[in-house]
Design a protein around this motif. Structure first.
Motif, PDB file in Angstrom:
ATOM      1  N   ILE A  72       0.457  -1.299   0.687  1.00 48.67           N
ATOM      2  CA  ILE A  72      -0.196   0.128  -0.111  1.00 48.67           C
ATOM      3  C   ILE A  72       1.035   0.693   0.090  1.00 48.67           C
ATOM      4  O   ILE A  72       0.457   2.453  -0.386  1.00 48.67           O
ATOM      5  CB  ILE A  72      -1.381  -0.064   1.079  1.00 48.67           C
ATOM      6  CG1 ILE A  72      -0.196  -0.630   2.406  1.00 48.67           C
ATOM      7  CG2 ILE A  72      -2.611  -1.019   0.532  1.00 48.67           C
ATOM      8  CD1 ILE A  72      -1.205  -0.488   3.690  1.00 48.67           C
ATOM      9  N   LYS A  73       1.884   1.811   0.420  1.00 44.98           N
ATOM     10  CA  LYS A  73       3.220   2.503   0.264  1.00 44.98           C
ATOM     11  C   LYS A  73       4.249   1.641  -0.397  1.00 44.98           C
ATOM     12  O   LYS A  73       4.265   0.697  -0.136  1.00 44.98           O
ATOM     13  CB  LYS A  73       3.624   2.384   2.032  1.00 44.98           C
ATOM     14  CG  LYS A  73       2.347   3.640   2.405  1.00 44.98           C
ATOM     15  CD  LYS A  73       3.491   3.908   3.707  1.00 44.98           C
ATOM     16  CE  LYS A  73       3.049   3.814   4.618  1.00 44.98           C
ATOM     17  NZ  LYS A  73       3.005   4.017   6.604  1.00 44.98           N
ATOM     18  N   ALA A  74       5.015   2.575  -1.564  1.00 46.08           N
ATOM     19  CA  ALA A  74       5.618   2.944  -2.737  1.00 46.08           C
ATOM     20  C   ALA A  74       7.006   2.284  -1.585  1.00 46.08           C
ATOM     21  O   ALA A  74       7.143   3.058  -0.426  1.00 46.08           O
ATOM     22  CB  ALA A  74       5.849   3.902  -3.376  1.00 46.08           C
ATOM     23  N   GLY A  75       7.709   2.236  -2.028  1.00 46.08           N
ATOM     24  CA  GLY A  75       9.237   1.392  -0.901  1.00 46.08           C
ATOM     25  C   GLY A  75       9.119   0.364  -0.330  1.00 46.08           C
ATOM     26  O   GLY A  75      10.391   0.458   0.360  1.00 46.08           O
ATOM     27  N   TRP A  76       8.211  -0.516  -0.622  1.00 47.01           N
ATOM     28  CA  TRP A  76       8.085  -1.233   0.301  1.00 47.01           C
ATOM     29  C   TRP A  76       9.429  -2.919   0.064  1.00 47.01           C
ATOM     30  O   TRP A  76       9.480  -3.043   0.903  1.00 47.01           O
ATOM     31  CB  TRP A  76       6.636  -1.902   0.385  1.00 47.01           C
ATOM     32  CG  TRP A  76       6.188  -2.979  -1.193  1.00 47.01           C
ATOM     33  CD1 TRP A  76       5.817  -2.165  -2.586  1.00 47.01           C
ATOM     34  CD2 TRP A  76       6.660  -3.838  -1.672  1.00 47.01           C
ATOM     35  NE1 TRP A  76       5.617  -2.692  -3.003  1.00 47.01           N
ATOM     36  CE2 TRP A  76       6.308  -3.772  -3.105  1.00 47.01           C
ATOM     37  CE3 TRP A  76       6.761  -5.291  -1.204  1.00 47.01           C
ATOM     38  CZ2 TRP A  76       6.519  -4.831  -4.283  1.00 47.01           C
ATOM     39  CZ3 TRP A  76       7.297  -5.924  -2.236  1.00 47.01           C
ATOM     40  CH2 TRP A  76       7.445  -6.147  -3.644  1.00 47.01           C
ATOM     41  N   LEU A  77       9.620  -2.945  -0.441  1.00 48.06           N
ATOM     42  CA  LEU A  77      11.318  -3.511  -1.663  1.00 48.06           C
ATOM     43  C   LEU A  77      11.820  -2.796  -0.268  1.00 48.06           C
ATOM     44  O   LEU A  77      13.620  -3.698   0.372  1.00 48.06           O
ATOM     45  CB  LEU A  77      11.024  -3.466  -2.420  1.00 48.06           C
ATOM     46  CG  LEU A  77      12.178  -5.222  -2.576  1.00 48.06           C
ATOM     47  CD1 LEU A  77      11.328  -5.973  -2.241  1.00 48.06           C
ATOM     48  CD2 LEU A  77      12.575  -4.885  -4.703  1.00 48.06           C
ATOM     49  N   ASP A  78      12.085  -1.397  -0.459  1.00 46.52           N
ATOM     50  CA  ASP A  78      13.416  -1.144   0.210  1.00 46.52           C
ATOM     51  C   ASP A  78      13.360  -1.434   1.662  1.00 46.52           C
ATOM     52  O   ASP A  78      14.451  -1.737   2.653  1.00 46.52           O
ATOM     53  CB  ASP A  78      13.648   0.453  -0.619  1.00 46.52           C
ATOM     54  CG  ASP A  78      13.493   0.725  -1.603  1.00 46.52           C
ATOM     55  OD1 ASP A  78      13.817   0.122  -2.448  1.00 46.52           O
ATOM     56  OD2 ASP A  78      12.985   1.907  -2.200  1.00 46.52           O
ATOM     57  N   GLN A  79      12.069  -0.983   2.263  1.00 45.47           N
ATOM     58  CA  GLN A  79      11.845  -0.996   3.382  1.00 45.47           C
ATOM     59  C   GLN A  79      11.939  -3.181   3.633  1.00 45.47           C
ATOM     60  O   GLN A  79      12.634  -3.155   5.313  1.00 45.47           O
ATOM     61  CB  GLN A  79      10.715  -1.220   3.700  1.00 45.47           C
ATOM     62  CG  GLN A  79       9.574  -1.010   5.151  1.00 45.47           C
ATOM     63  CD  GLN A  79      10.557   0.169   5.987  1.00 45.47           C
ATOM     64  OE1 GLN A  79      11.128   0.795   5.648  1.00 45.47           O
ATOM     65  NE2 GLN A  79      10.364  -0.861   7.303  1.00 45.47           N
ATOM     66  N   PHE A  80      11.957  -4.064   2.923  1.00 44.13           N
ATOM     67  CA  PHE A  80      12.441  -4.886   3.600  1.00 44.13           C
ATOM     68  C   PHE A  80      14.250  -5.243   3.045  1.00 44.13           C
ATOM     69  O   PHE A  80      14.011  -5.713   4.451  1.00 44.13           O
ATOM     70  CB  PHE A  80      11.308  -6.178   1.797  1.00 44.13           C
ATOM     71  CG  PHE A  80      12.455  -7.567   2.351  1.00 44.13           C
ATOM     72  CD1 PHE A  80      12.431  -8.460   3.119  1.00 44.13           C
ATOM     73  CD2 PHE A  80      12.492  -7.658   0.742  1.00 44.13           C
ATOM     74  CE1 PHE A  80      12.783  -9.337   2.921  1.00 44.13           C
ATOM     75  CE2 PHE A  80      13.549  -9.676   0.654  1.00 44.13           C
ATOM     76  CZ  PHE A  80      13.307 -10.183   1.936  1.00 44.13           C
ATOM     77  N   GLU A  81      14.653  -4.776   2.122  1.00 41.89           N
ATOM     78  CA  GLU A  81      15.765  -4.794   2.686  1.00 41.89           C
ATOM     79  C   GLU A  81      16.434  -4.319   3.782  1.00 41.89           C
ATOM     80  O   GLU A  81      17.591  -4.986   4.048  1.00 41.89           O
ATOM     81  CB  GLU A  81      16.830  -3.781   1.191  1.00 41.89           C
ATOM     82  CG  GLU A  81      17.501  -4.056   0.661  1.00 41.89           C
ATOM     83  CD  GLU A  81      18.359  -2.667  -0.092  1.00 41.89           C
ATOM     84  OE1 GLU A  81      17.726  -2.209  -0.041  1.00 41.89           O
ATOM     85  OE2 GLU A  81      19.481  -3.919  -0.374  1.00 41.89           O
ATOM     86  N   THR A  82      16.118  -2.981   4.065  1.00 42.35           N
ATOM     87  CA  THR A  82      16.511  -2.572   5.480  1.00 42.35           C
ATOM     88  C   THR A  82      16.160  -2.990   6.774  1.00 42.35           C
ATOM     89  O   THR A  82      17.111  -3.211   7.315  1.00 42.35           O
ATOM     90  CB  THR A  82      15.752  -0.511   5.756  1.00 42.35           C
ATOM     91  OG1 THR A  82      15.683  -0.338   4.670  1.00 42.35           O
ATOM     92  CG2 THR A  82      16.047  -0.272   6.539  1.00 42.35           C
ATOM     93  N   GLU A  83      14.856  -3.866   6.636  1.00 40.22           N
ATOM     94  CA  GLU A  83      14.299  -4.374   7.635  1.00 40.22           C
ATOM     95  C   GLU A  83      15.320  -5.666   7.701  1.00 40.22           C
ATOM     96  O   GLU A  83      16.099  -6.773   8.532  1.00 40.22           O
ATOM     97  CB  GLU A  83      13.301  -4.999   8.041  1.00 40.22           C
ATOM     98  CG  GLU A  83      12.523  -3.608   8.319  1.00 40.22           C
ATOM     99  CD  GLU A  83      10.920  -4.023   8.750  1.00 40.22           C
ATOM    100  OE1 GLU A  83      10.502  -5.131   8.761  1.00 40.22           O
ATOM    101  OE2 GLU A  83      10.306  -2.956   8.870  1.00 40.22           O
ATOM    102  N   ALA A  84      15.821  -6.577   7.281  1.00 41.47           N
ATOM    103  CA  ALA A  84      16.105  -7.334   6.040  1.00 41.47           C
ATOM    104  C   ALA A  84      17.978  -7.599   6.996  1.00 41.47           C
ATOM    105  O   ALA A  84      18.109  -8.563   7.673  1.00 41.47           O
ATOM    106  CB  ALA A  84      16.326  -8.346   4.853  1.00 41.47           C
ATOM    107  N   LEU A  85      18.803  -6.692   6.444  1.00 48.86           N
ATOM    108  CA  LEU A  85      19.792  -6.235   6.530  1.00 48.86           C
ATOM    109  C   LEU A  85      19.887  -6.246   8.066  1.00 48.86           C
ATOM    110  O   LEU A  85      21.125  -6.306   8.608  1.00 48.86           O
ATOM    111  CB  LEU A  85      19.851  -5.437   5.781  1.00 48.86           C
ATOM    112  CG  LEU A  85      20.472  -5.362   3.865  1.00 48.86           C
ATOM    113  CD1 LEU A  85      21.160  -4.317   3.527  1.00 48.86           C
ATOM    114  CD2 LEU A  85      21.029  -6.926   3.606  1.00 48.86           C
TER     115      LEU A  85
END
Ligand SMILES: *[C@@H]1O[C@H](CO)[C@@H](O)[C@H](O)[C@H]1NC(C)=O
Ligand SMILES: *[C@@H]1O[C@H](CO)[C@@H](O)[C@H](O)[C@H]1NC(C)=O
Ligand SMILES: *[C@@H]1O[C@H](CO)[C@@H](O)[C@H](O)[C@H]1NC(C)=O
Ligand SMILES: *[C@@H]1O[C@H](CO)[C@@H](O)[C@H](O)[C@H]1NC(C)=O
Ligand SMILES: *[C@@H]1O[C@H](CO)[C@@H](O)[C@H](O)[C@H]1NC(C)=O
Ligand SMILES: *[C@@H]1O[C@H](CO)[C@@H](O)[C@H](O)[C@H]1NC(C)=O
Ligand SMILES: *[C@@H]1O[C@H](CO)[C@@H](O)[C@H](O)[C@H]1NC(C)=O
Ligand SMILES: *[C@@H]1O[C@H](CO)[C@@H](O)[C@H](O)[C@H]1NC(C)=O
Ligand SMILES: *[C@@H]1O[C@H](CO)[C@@H](O)[C@H](O)[C@H]1NC(C)=O
Ligand SMILES: *[C@@H]1O[C@H](CO)[C@@H](O)[C@H](O)[C@H]1NC(C)=O
Ligand SMILES: *[C@@H]1O[C@H](CO)[C@@H](O)[C@H](O)[C@H]1NC(C)=O
Length: 589
Positions: free
Chosen positions: A159-172
């Motif tokens: 529902i918000k753009a940039g969700w894959l970036d958020q995944f990367e941040t949280e995963a790392l």
């Protein structure tokens, strides 16, 4: 060199890229269509703002054999073509696109369509698919290829753009913070009614749509333990995410054999981690379309989103059986009832009062009823001037924050419980209410509806009451030839008895045991026992005490009062919707 060391010393080591995967699982035809639609959705709700520094693969997992379903393979092929032609903006965010078949046979591939009350083994399909995925990552075709993956089922909607970036941040962040699983606990309140029957691990489990750190030994241990065959075959018994919670919470509280493994894996209070902005788990909570989700991805089907009925279209009619009550204190809160009519069953001069509330003034009219208390539904229908009305009594409070959910402005959500459900089986009232309705209107009812949870259309209710008066001729409430006055079951039975009635044109029925239906009002005290001397007691001392035992003091005392709730050690505050709810702190007892 100096710079690298300095950054590492400052704790910036986690900015280095990883090998990550987004795993999408699909099984039913409907899910195949959702997968197909995701390309368009992702071109508007873009996964990334620029190419991520990590290699992130997109893995499409079909529960059966992809080559056996032409529609599913066509959709996968289309996505692969889009990808290789760089034909949509989302393509740039991923390193590669892959597919996998989990190879379940049709009997194994049982997904929950009817709810677990009817099929104990519904968990085995999703569990087997999850096992295949993790097996593939640890020992199969994807062995050693990924540090972590995000399980993103078809009802996980960005529902918000940039969700894959958020995944990367949280995963790392996960390795340095000792996290094995990171996701969202259930954020709705579907379980309000049933929570007291549920173990803590179920209430607090992290939903399966989460990030799994494959490098963490606890992730490996969870997988091994969950999939181990033996006398306790967990895979047949419970959903994998619930099992993960059970094992972890058991381990944390020192339970053997989990506790030793926990110590060995270096588990700490961050290892099983519900702090995530990536995904918010609303599961089957029913919400309005303008609800603002704080997370990047909503786990919750679009079919659970509804419109709100405008406040001007509804009246709440309150039966005042006596002068007790706390309803008035809860009027200045977030709710749709800007018009409230109180019908008293004691002497009362008519009054009108304006009470300021967050959404505008509430007009409270009090007047003395002219009919018997059991006839409340029908007297209410004759009093209101709005298109719709709802009912409650002075033993209830407004359960703010709450709203009235409509599929269209002519079609309210209709909460029900199945006739054969445990809920109904445990309550003599439920059975008696259905029997009365079936008897009066000569139909078979499959569902029970609560009088205080149905939204009545005023014009229909007036017709219904005329029909009810005719159907009950020669019967009376006071001599027990009727169990109840007009009920919601009677109203629905009357509707069904009309040959032109089609439930899907007038209501959106939802099973309360499966969906997060929020009642508009809740008890602060049980109503007094039924003092009629009938041959069967429907609501006596036993039922009174049972009801009393289930009333949450926290919910009653602190409606939309976060400071009061937080100040009470027996309670805990959960932010929700416009404000929040106060509930019993399970750890305080
Ligand atoms: C998938 O969606 C596209 C539009 O984005 C449509 O043209 C195509 O027919 C759909 N595929 C299937 C199998 O329905
Ligand atoms: C799936 O992946 C395989 C390679 O692993 C590839 O040959 C195939 O074309 C892909 N697509 C479908 C629809 O099977
Ligand atoms: C894909 O297309 C985008 C523009 O939409 C472009 O910026 C990018 O470089 C292209 N990638 C490849 C691999 O061609
Ligand atoms: C994880 O387990 C492996 C063996 O399975 C072991 O070699 C390694 O030291 C463990 N790591 C931690 C952090 O405990
Ligand atoms: C987790 O444990 C650390 C100490 O190991 C403690 O400082 C912290 O407050 C704990 N966090 C929670 C949420 O319990
Ligand atoms: C709301 O009610 C208060 C009295 O309780 C009154 O002073 C105020 O004018 C009312 N506001 C509106 C918009 O009617
Ligand atoms: C019960 O009361 C109703 C209404 O007053 C009356 O018509 C009926 O005859 C009574 N039934 C019995 C069995 O007394
Ligand atoms: C009821 O209405 C729905 C939608 O309006 C329609 O699809 C369905 O066939 C109708 N059912 C009957 C029994 O008429
Ligand atoms: C009330 O609690 C009892 C057990 O204490 C339970 O059997 C019953 O279902 C509960 N009722 C409700 C309405 O939750
Ligand atoms: C909230 O609860 C506290 C403690 O019971 C009470 O003192 C306070 O007045 C309440 N606030 C509101 C707005 O009701
Ligand atoms: C939808 O719900 C949210 C949160 O409960 C609320 O803030 C909002 O006003 C509601 N929208 C409408 C149109 O009522």
């Amino acid at each position: 060199m100096m710079l690298t060391m300095a950054l590492a010393a400052l704790g910036f080591a986690h900015v280095q890229a990883g090998k990550l995967a987004v795993v999408r699982v699909f099984s039913t035809d409907e899910e195949v269509m959702l997968l197909n639609a995701s390309s368009t959705l992702w071109s508007t709700v873009g996964p990334c703002t620029s190419k991520p520094s990590s290699m992130i693969d997109l893995i499409l997992v079909y529960s059966k054999d992809l080559s056996s379903n032409s529609m599913a393979s066509e959709v996968v092929m289309d996505l692969e073509t889009t990808f290789s032609n760089n034909a949509s903006s989302w393509v740039n965010c991923f390193a590669e696109i892959k597919n996998m078949s989990a190879m379940l046979n049709p009997e194994q591939d049982v997904y929950d369509s009817n709810g677990y009350t009817t099929n104990k083994h519904w968990v085995s399909g999703p569990n087997s698919v999850f096992k295949s995925i993790v097996d593939a990552m640890y020992t199969g075709p994807f062995k050693g290829m990924y540090d972590s993956f995000f399980l993103m089922e078809m009802d996980a909607v960005p529902i918000k753009a940039g969700w894959l970036d958020q995944f990367e941040t949280e995963a790392l962040e996960m390795p340095s913070q000792n996290m094995a699983v990171r996701g969202s606990q259930y954020l709705g309140d579907k379980w309000d009614l049933f929570k007291h029957m549920m173990p803590e691990y179920l209430v607090e489990h992290i939903n399966g749509n989460a990030i799994y750190n494959l490098q963490h030994n606890w992730t490996q241990y969870l997988h091994n333990t969950f999939t181990a065959s033996g006398s306790n075959n967990m895979m047949e018994e419970m959903a994998f995410d619930v099992a993960y919670a059970m094992i972890t919470m058991g381990a944390m509280s020192g339970e053997a054999p989990f506790a030793a493994a926990w110590t060995e894996a270096g588990g700490t209070n961050t290892t099983y981690n519900p702090m995530s902005m990536l995904v918010g788990n609303y599961a089957n909570t029913l919400l309005n379309t303008s609800y603002e989700f704080p997370s990047f991805i909503r786990h919750g089907s679009s079919k659970n989103l509804f419109e709100n009925l405008p406040d001007a279209d509804v009246t709440l009619v309150v039966a005042y059986f006596d002068m007790q009550g706390h309803l008035r204190e809860t009027i200045p809160t977030n709710h749709p009832f800007k018009k409230i009519v109180g019908l008293t069953y004691f002497s009362q001069t008519s009054t009108t009062e304006e009470i300021p509330a967050p959404g505008g003034n509430v007009t409270l009219k009090m007047e003395q009823a002219t009919k018997e208390p059991y006839y409340h539904l029908c007297e209410a229908a004759s009093k209101v001037d709005t298109k719709w009305f709802a009912l409650t009594d002075n033993y209830h409070i407004v359960k703010a924050p709450v709203s009235i959910l409509m599929e269209t402005m002519d079609k309210p959500v209709l909460p029900y419980v199945l006739k054969g459900s445990r809920y109904c089986g445990e309550r003599p009232n439920c059975k008696a209410s259905m029997e009365q309705a079936e008897d009066l209107f000569s139909i078979d009812l499959m569902y029970h509806h609560d009088k205080y949870e149905v939204l009545y259309k005023t014009a229909d209710a007036i017709q219904f009451c005329a029909a009810w008066d005719v159907a009950t001729q020669g019967k009376g409430w006071s001599n027990c030839s009727l169990s109840f006055g007009p009920t919601a079951d009677d109203y629905i039975a009357w509707k069904i008895s009309s040959p032109s009635f089609n439930v899907s044109n007038e209501f959106t029925p939802k099973d309360k045991t499966r969906y997060g239906w929020r009642a508009w009002t809740s008890l602060w005290n049980p109503a007094p026992v039924d003092d009629r001397q009938c041959s069967t007691t429907l609501y006596g001392i036993k039922e009174y005490l049972e009801t009393l035992g289930n009333i949450s003091k926290c919910a009653v005392d602190y409606v939309e009062n976060s400071s009061g709730c937080i100040g009470d050690t027996t309670c805990m505050w959960r932010p929700m919707f416009e404000s929040g709810v106060c509930m019993l702190n399970p750890k305080s007892t």
